[in-house]
Design an enzyme around this catalytic site. Structure first.
Site, PDB file in Angstrom:
ATOM      1  N   ARG A   2      46.232 -74.219  -9.924  1.00 37.61           N
ATOM      2  CA  ARG A   2      45.792 -75.587  -9.632  1.00 37.61           C
ATOM      3  C   ARG A   2      46.500 -76.624 -10.510  1.00 37.61           C
ATOM      4  O   ARG A   2      46.775 -77.731 -10.047  1.00 37.61           O
ATOM      5  CB  ARG A   2      44.282 -75.696  -9.803  1.00 37.61           C
ATOM      6  CG  ARG A   2      43.567 -75.040  -8.646  1.00 37.61           C
ATOM      7  CD  ARG A   2      42.088 -75.242  -8.687  1.00 37.61           C
ATOM      8  NE  ARG A   2      41.515 -74.766  -7.427  1.00 37.61           N
ATOM      9  CZ  ARG A   2      40.230 -74.724  -7.154  1.00 37.61           C
ATOM     10  NH1 ARG A   2      39.356 -75.145  -8.050  1.00 37.61           N
ATOM     11  NH2 ARG A   2      39.803 -74.281  -5.982  1.00 37.61           N
ATOM     12  N   LYS A  12      30.251 -63.482   1.335  1.00 38.44           N
ATOM     13  CA  LYS A  12      29.105 -64.020   2.074  1.00 38.44           C
ATOM     14  C   LYS A  12      29.431 -64.467   3.496  1.00 38.44           C
ATOM     15  O   LYS A  12      30.228 -65.374   3.704  1.00 38.44           O
ATOM     16  CB  LYS A  12      28.495 -65.184   1.296  1.00 38.44           C
ATOM     17  CG  LYS A  12      27.763 -64.724   0.046  1.00 38.44           C
ATOM     18  CD  LYS A  12      27.358 -65.877  -0.808  1.00 38.44           C
ATOM     19  CE  LYS A  12      26.077 -66.538  -0.290  1.00 38.44           C
ATOM     20  NZ  LYS A  12      25.716 -67.683  -1.141  1.00 38.44           N
ATOM     21  N   GLY A  35      39.873 -69.461  -3.319  1.00 38.22           N
ATOM     22  CA  GLY A  35      40.240 -69.139  -4.702  1.00 38.22           C
ATOM     23  C   GLY A  35      40.507 -67.659  -4.911  1.00 38.22           C
ATOM     24  O   GLY A  35      41.532 -67.272  -5.486  1.00 38.22           O
ATOM     25  N   GLY A  68      36.278 -74.503  -0.693  1.00 36.88           N
ATOM     26  CA  GLY A  68      35.226 -75.170   0.074  1.00 36.88           C
ATOM     27  C   GLY A  68      35.740 -76.339   0.887  1.00 36.88           C
ATOM     28  O   GLY A  68      35.298 -76.580   2.015  1.00 36.88           O
TER      29      GLY A  68
HETATM   30  P1  ADP Z   1      37.540 -66.886  -1.472  1.00 41.24           P
HETATM   31  O1  ADP Z   1      37.258 -67.323  -2.887  1.00 41.24           O
HETATM   32  O2  ADP Z   1      38.962 -66.486  -1.275  1.00 41.24           O
HETATM   33  O3  ADP Z   1      37.036 -67.876  -0.447  1.00 41.24           O
HETATM   34  P2  ADP Z   1      35.131 -65.371  -1.338  1.00 41.24           P
HETATM   35  O4  ADP Z   1      34.620 -66.106  -2.529  1.00 41.24           O
HETATM   36  O5  ADP Z   1      34.523 -65.658  -0.026  1.00 41.24           O
HETATM   37  O6  ADP Z   1      36.710 -65.542  -1.221  1.00 41.24           O
HETATM   38  O7  ADP Z   1      34.967 -63.802  -1.579  1.00 41.24           O
HETATM   39  C1  ADP Z   1      35.565 -63.159  -2.672  1.00 41.24           C
HETATM   40  C2  ADP Z   1      34.730 -62.055  -3.223  1.00 41.24           C
HETATM   41  O8  ADP Z   1      34.256 -61.186  -2.217  1.00 41.24           O
HETATM   42  C3  ADP Z   1      35.525 -61.206  -4.173  1.00 41.24           C
HETATM   43  O9  ADP Z   1      35.070 -61.416  -5.477  1.00 41.24           O
HETATM   44  C4  ADP Z   1      35.290 -59.776  -3.699  1.00 41.24           C
HETATM   45  O10 ADP Z   1      35.038 -58.889  -4.758  1.00 41.24           O
HETATM   46  C5  ADP Z   1      34.081 -59.934  -2.803  1.00 41.24           C
HETATM   47  N1  ADP Z   1      34.017 -58.866  -1.796  1.00 41.24           N
HETATM   48  C6  ADP Z   1      34.950 -58.533  -0.897  1.00 41.24           C
HETATM   49  N2  ADP Z   1      34.567 -57.475  -0.167  1.00 41.24           N
HETATM   50  C7  ADP Z   1      33.344 -57.134  -0.617  1.00 41.24           C
HETATM   51  C8  ADP Z   1      32.417 -56.100  -0.278  1.00 41.24           C
HETATM   52  N3  ADP Z   1      32.675 -55.229   0.693  1.00 41.24           N
HETATM   53  N4  ADP Z   1      31.248 -56.050  -0.958  1.00 41.24           N
HETATM   54  C9  ADP Z   1      31.001 -56.931  -1.937  1.00 41.24           C
HETATM   55  N5  ADP Z   1      31.827 -57.921  -2.307  1.00 41.24           N
HETATM   56  C10 ADP Z   1      32.990 -58.014  -1.652  1.00 41.24           C
HETATM   57 MG    MG Z   2      35.414 -67.325  -4.017  1.00 40.05          MG
END
Ligand code: ADP
Ligand code: MG
Length: 395
Positions: A35, A201, A351, A374
């Protein structure tokens, strides 16, 4: 069209640039400076055009006094200075005499960085609730406001909407580029258009799916969010991540778009999330009661590859598994490689997804890494971005 930094004469002007220096830190060190790097272009532009550059940013969340030590921008100022090869004067205050004097004494091409805007949240959430007086106060420090903080562009804060309401305003280069890229994904993407979603999520991503499912040809779903879909499709998911209150929405999407929404066919499971976890490869009808699904399996990777190979536009948000741990990194790593090797226009958002792409060494192979998780999602959900709307239009 919104005004941009290039539409202003900056010479001798006090230019307030709202940056996004919200970087991850661990043990008093910045662990990913993406960033900060992405902000350099706009800062350099302002300096090279004779501006007196005043930088503002938030970092983390400030709820109590002791958060201040952890989330000071001092480290960011050192890193920024190093990257710019130029002195950045750090003022460890967000307002007051010291700030006002420093601004008054500024010469052309000088840079100052004020302390974390969210320090003002301790006093009745003034920053995060866009306190009118605070926005006006910061605006009074400058002549022109440039918003280059894409990560908070969907927020109504004093340091973006507040300042922009009180000064001539424009977009920095990072925000301008981000909006251009996202518009490409929203309006007339080259087809086939494949979206890859993952992460923890499902509730974070449902609005996105609803807005994009009509524009995309396929949505490939992995990560923790896949399990609420798999459960909705009738599979036993053991103790994998589940958002029960989203089951019916997932079900409805699967019913409505059975050919577009592609779910995993196999899964890496374990009973714990750690680097020494014992893993199993399971078909999705084989997941046992006490197991968690923590990555996509080899079969799923193959299926996803077939969809991605011939695509012309790819948007990827959300890791395919808990890639932070070696036993669960394969899905995310393979997707990096597969996507990198297509000749599609490739945009990565989020992120954690960017951290993964960087960790596995594929960041240069992608067309664009969108720094605002977001914010990009909000825009792709078809919602308005408050701190973008308030920026002056070109005459
Ligand atoms: P981003 O930051 O790229 O938008 P998210 O915050 O939505 O991504 O999700 C990232 C997190 O999701 C990571 O920390 C990863 O460990 C977790 N994750 C991915 N697959 C699983 C899973 N099957 N069960 C639990 N956590 C998961
Ligand atoms: Mg994230």
């Amino acid at each position: 069209m919104k005004k941009q930094i290039k539409d202003f004469d900056l010479k001798g002007k006090k230019v307030i640039i709202r940056c996004d220096f919200n970087v991850p830190m661990e043990d008093g060190k910045i662990t990913d400076n993406t960033r900060i790097k992405s902000s350099l272009k706009t800062i350099r532009y302002a300096v090279n055009h004779g501006g007196k550059v005043i930088l503002l940013s938030h970092l983390g969340r400030i709820k109590e006094d002791k958060d201040k030590e952890k989330y000071s921008l001092k480290l960011v100022s050192d890193e920024l200075s190093k990257l710019l090869k130029k002195k950045v004067k750090f003022i460890n205050k967000t307002k007051g005499k010291e700030v006002e004097n420093a601004v008054k004494q500024m010469k052309e091409k000088e840079i100052i960085l004020l302390e974390n805007t969210r320090f003002e949240d301790l006093d009745g959430k003034k920053e995060s609730k866009n306190d009118k007086e605070l926005g006006k106060y910061w605006a009074n420090l400058g002549d022109i406001f440039i918003n280059d903080a894409f990560g908070t562009i969907h927020r109504n804060h004093a340091s973006n909407v507040g300042i922009a309401s009180n000064l001539p305003s424009g977009l920095g280069m990072l925000v301008n580029k981000e909006i251009k890229v996202l518009n490409k994904l929203l309006k007339n993407p080259k087809k086939p258009y494949v979206i890859v979603l993952g992460g923890a999520k499902v509730s974070d991503k449902l609005d996105l799916i609803k807005n994009l499912v009509k524009k995309a040809d396929y949505i490939l779903i992995g990560g923790g969010m896949a399990f609420t879909f798999l459960k909705a499709a009738g599979f036993s998911i053991g103790s994998s991540l589940l958002e029960k209150d989203k089951l019916s929405e997932c079900q409805k999407l699967l019913d409505e778009y059975p050919e577009k929404i592609i779910l995993p066919i196999d899964i890496i499971t374990s009973d714990k999330i750690s680097n020494d976890a014992k893993t199993h490869l399971r078909f999705i009808n084989e997941i046992e009661e006490d197991e968690m699904g923590l990555d996509i399996g080899v079969g799923t990777i193959k299926v996803f590859k077939q969809y991605l190979e011939d695509s012309k536009t790819i948007f990827w948000n959300g890791p395919m598994g808990c890639f932070e741990y070696k036993p669960f990194e394969e899905g995310t790593k393979s997707l990096c490689e597969i996507i990198a090797n297509t000749d599609a226009y490739k945009v990565i958002g989020g992120g954690d997804t960017i951290s993964a792409v960087t960790k596995f060494g594929f960041e240069d192979k992608m067309d664009h890494l969108s720094t605002g998780g977001g914010a990009s999602l909000t825009y792709l959900e078809g919602k308005k971005l408050e701190a973008l709307d308030i920026i002056d239009e070109k005459e």
